[in-house]
Design a protein around this motif. Structure first.
Motif, PDB file in Angstrom:
ATOM      1  N   GLU A 263      14.107  19.606 -43.964  1.00 49.75           N
ATOM      2  CA  GLU A 263      14.319  20.951 -44.502  1.00 49.75           C
ATOM      3  C   GLU A 263      12.944  21.609 -44.606  1.00 49.75           C
ATOM      4  OE1 GLU A 263      17.221  20.610 -47.991  1.00 49.75           O
ATOM      5  OE2 GLU A 263      16.859  18.518 -47.412  1.00 49.75           O
ATOM      6  N   LEU A 264      12.780  22.759 -43.982  1.00 46.28           N
ATOM      7  CA  LEU A 264      11.472  23.402 -43.876  1.00 46.28           C
ATOM      8  C   LEU A 264      11.479  24.723 -44.628  1.00 46.28           C
ATOM      9  CD1 LEU A 264      10.891  22.830 -40.040  1.00 46.28           C
ATOM     10  CD2 LEU A 264      10.312  21.291 -41.938  1.00 46.28           C
ATOM     11  N   ASP A 317       8.008  27.387 -35.179  1.00 45.43           N
ATOM     12  CA  ASP A 317       7.880  26.805 -33.839  1.00 45.43           C
ATOM     13  C   ASP A 317       6.990  25.567 -33.861  1.00 45.43           C
ATOM     14  OD1 ASP A 317       9.466  28.829 -32.898  1.00 45.43           O
ATOM     15  OD2 ASP A 317       7.820  30.010 -32.060  1.00 45.43           O
ATOM     16  N   TYR A 318       5.889  25.652 -34.589  1.00 48.31           N
ATOM     17  CA  TYR A 318       4.952  24.525 -34.617  1.00 48.31           C
ATOM     18  C   TYR A 318       5.584  23.307 -35.296  1.00 48.31           C
ATOM     19  CZ  TYR A 318       0.797  21.735 -35.443  1.00 48.31           C
ATOM     20  OH  TYR A 318      -0.113  20.704 -35.460  1.00 48.31           O
ATOM     21  N   MET A 319       6.192  23.506 -36.453  1.00 47.09           N
ATOM     22  CA  MET A 319       6.777  22.384 -37.182  1.00 47.09           C
ATOM     23  C   MET A 319       7.973  21.804 -36.449  1.00 47.09           C
ATOM     24  SD  MET A 319       4.761  21.999 -39.725  1.00 47.09           S
ATOM     25  CE  MET A 319       5.675  20.770 -40.646  1.00 47.09           C
ATOM     26  N   THR A 320       8.780  22.667 -35.838  1.00 45.03           N
ATOM     27  CA  THR A 320       9.942  22.187 -35.080  1.00 45.03           C
ATOM     28  C   THR A 320       9.512  21.317 -33.916  1.00 45.03           C
ATOM     29  OG1 THR A 320      11.248  24.132 -35.694  1.00 45.03           O
ATOM     30  CG2 THR A 320      11.960  22.907 -33.753  1.00 45.03           C
ATOM     31  N   ASN A 326       8.018  13.730 -32.501  1.00 43.35           N
ATOM     32  CA  ASN A 326       7.759  12.449 -33.159  1.00 43.35           C
ATOM     33  C   ASN A 326       9.006  11.723 -33.646  1.00 43.35           C
ATOM     34  OD1 ASN A 326       4.638  11.996 -33.650  1.00 43.35           O
ATOM     35  ND2 ASN A 326       5.005  14.202 -33.861  1.00 43.35           N
ATOM     36  N   PHE A 327      10.124  12.453 -33.800  1.00 45.31           N
ATOM     37  CA  PHE A 327      11.340  11.829 -34.318  1.00 45.31           C
ATOM     38  C   PHE A 327      12.523  12.175 -33.416  1.00 45.31           C
ATOM     39  CE2 PHE A 327       8.702  12.029 -38.130  1.00 45.31           C
ATOM     40  CZ  PHE A 327       8.922  10.780 -38.699  1.00 45.31           C
ATOM     41  N   SER A 328      12.892  11.246 -32.559  1.00 43.24           N
ATOM     42  CA  SER A 328      14.051  11.471 -31.689  1.00 43.24           C
ATOM     43  C   SER A 328      15.350  11.397 -32.474  1.00 43.24           C
ATOM     44  CB  SER A 328      14.071  10.428 -30.557  1.00 43.24           C
ATOM     45  OG  SER A 328      14.125   9.120 -31.090  1.00 43.24           O
ATOM     46  N   ASN A 329      15.311  10.771 -33.655  1.00 43.12           N
ATOM     47  CA  ASN A 329      16.497  10.603 -34.492  1.00 43.12           C
ATOM     48  C   ASN A 329      16.544  11.615 -35.632  1.00 43.12           C
ATOM     49  OD1 ASN A 329      14.216   9.308 -35.545  1.00 43.12           O
ATOM     50  ND2 ASN A 329      15.423   7.922 -36.818  1.00 43.12           N
ATOM     51  N   SER A 330      15.918  12.780 -35.431  1.00 43.81           N
ATOM     52  CA  SER A 330      15.839  13.771 -36.496  1.00 43.81           C
ATOM     53  C   SER A 330      16.669  15.004 -36.187  1.00 43.81           C
ATOM     54  CB  SER A 330      14.389  14.196 -36.718  1.00 43.81           C
ATOM     55  OG  SER A 330      13.928  14.982 -35.626  1.00 43.81           O
ATOM     56  N   PHE A 331      16.988  15.768 -37.232  1.00 43.29           N
ATOM     57  CA  PHE A 331      17.514  17.105 -37.052  1.00 43.29           C
ATOM     58  C   PHE A 331      16.999  17.983 -38.176  1.00 43.29           C
ATOM     59  CE2 PHE A 331      20.483  15.429 -40.107  1.00 43.29           C
ATOM     60  CZ  PHE A 331      20.962  16.524 -40.815  1.00 43.29           C
ATOM     61  N   ILE A 332      16.793  19.251 -37.884  1.00 45.37           N
ATOM     62  CA  ILE A 332      16.268  20.186 -38.865  1.00 45.37           C
ATOM     63  C   ILE A 332      17.451  20.955 -39.444  1.00 45.37           C
ATOM     64  CG2 ILE A 332      14.818  22.231 -39.210  1.00 45.37           C
ATOM     65  CD1 ILE A 332      13.031  21.154 -36.937  1.00 45.37           C
TER      66      ILE A 332
END
Length: 336
Positions: A263-264, A317-320, A326-332
């Protein structure tokens, strides 16, 4: 990090009718904390900053009989409280304007009543899953050693088919929660940030390295995990520091294959919050220059100052890209 011990404790006598209330009293006595048996807290210092500082060292052990829970979008369907306020002194905290001039900590000990209210909300929504957030106005980990209430909540949600719990923390007091049955029904989210933000603005919280160690423990115990990176700030070298943050997380979670959420939240403030922050933290390094921001209408009926669209897009854009790389198992979950 050393466990929080208040300078002064108030105990509502009614709280001693509950197991968690008795546990809290026992902890306070063993810690030699002065106890005042009253439901009324008295803090009367000579300035706003001194009232704030005194409040952050004062607790009230009491009860909470709220029957109807507030919604809590986008985090969860509803929020409930095991406590209010917390020992941290985060300069940017969004609760600056909601908890008054004297944000002492209330710790609610009638956990059985609170869980009954949660059960009612779950039952009304069956067969859908109902999600609950317990850290909207507090950090439950920071105060868990005083009552053990969060442990009882996690065990309760483990037993429910249709209820799920979410929490967020900046503290590392997680050992009592590692070897209990959670049934993956509680999601741990850690509030993390760059070294610059933590060191300058998140006073009386765990360091980044302490949080990462707690993250490892929780991940190894099989909990679903996620991260809140908030508030994301623009400053000299911000890109490099956030890159280091994400890479350190990646190293710590190299063996964790479950899904990880992010969560950003970009830094924002209101005019009212700015005034309070400057009174409480007169030497703050927070960038509160309204001329460098744009106004955005908030969901709670107030304008807030956020980064201009170009800066906001650059952060997003930068954080996404950094997280996806770095995390293939992530979602925002969201950026706001």
């Amino acid at each position: 990090m050393k466990l929080f011990t208040p300078d002064t404790a108030y105990i509502n006598p009614k709280a001693l009718e509950y197991e968690c209330g008795k546990k809290a009293e026992e902890f306070l006595k063993k810690s030699n904390v002065p106890i005042i048996y009253s439901k009324n807290v008295k803090i009367d210092e000579k300035s706003i900053s001194k009232n704030y500082a005194k409040s952050k060292q004062t607790i009230l052990i009491t009860t909470n009989f709220q029957k109807k829970l507030q919604t809590c979008k986008p985090s969860a369907d509803y929020q409930f409280s095991l406590s209010s306020s917390c020992p941290a002194n985060c300069e940017y905290c969004y609760l600056q304007t909601t908890q008054g001039e004297k944000p002492y900590m209330k710790i609610f000990v009638n956990i059985e009543d609170i869980l009954n209210v949660i059960k009612d909300h779950i039952d009304k929504n069956i067969p859908s899953i109902t999600t609950f957030e317990c850290s909207s106005i507090t950090d439950p980990i920071a105060l868990e050693h005083i009552t053990g209430s969060l442990k009882k909540c996690i065990e309760y949600f483990a037993s429910t088919e249709y209820g799920r719990l979410r929490l967020v923390t900046k503290f590392d007091n997680v050992d009592s929660l590692l070897d209990i049955n959670h049934n993956k029904h509680t999601k741990f989210r850690f509030s993390i940030n760059s070294e610059y933000v933590i060191n300058n603005f998140e006073h009386n919280t765990c360091s980044l390295s302490q949080r990462i160690e707690a993250i490892r423990k929780i991940a190894n115990s099989g909990y679903p995990i996620g991260f809140i990176i908030a508030p994301i700030m623009l400053y000299d070298n911000w890109e490099y520091e956030y890159k280091n943050l994400i890479e350190n997380l990646k190293d710590a979670l190299s063996d964790y294959s479950e899904e990880i959420s992010f969560e950003l939240i970009q830094h924002r403030f209101t005019s009212t919050a700015k005034e309070l922050i400057l009174n409480r933290f007169p030497n703050t390094k927070l960038d509160l220059n309204e001329d460098k921001r744009q106004l955005k209408w908030g969901p709670y009926g107030k304008f807030k100052y956020v980064y201009p669209k170009d800066d906001s897009s650059r952060i997003k854009d930068y954080m996404t890209n950094l997280i996806n790389k770095n995390f293939s198992n992530s979602f925002i979950e969201y950026f706001t």
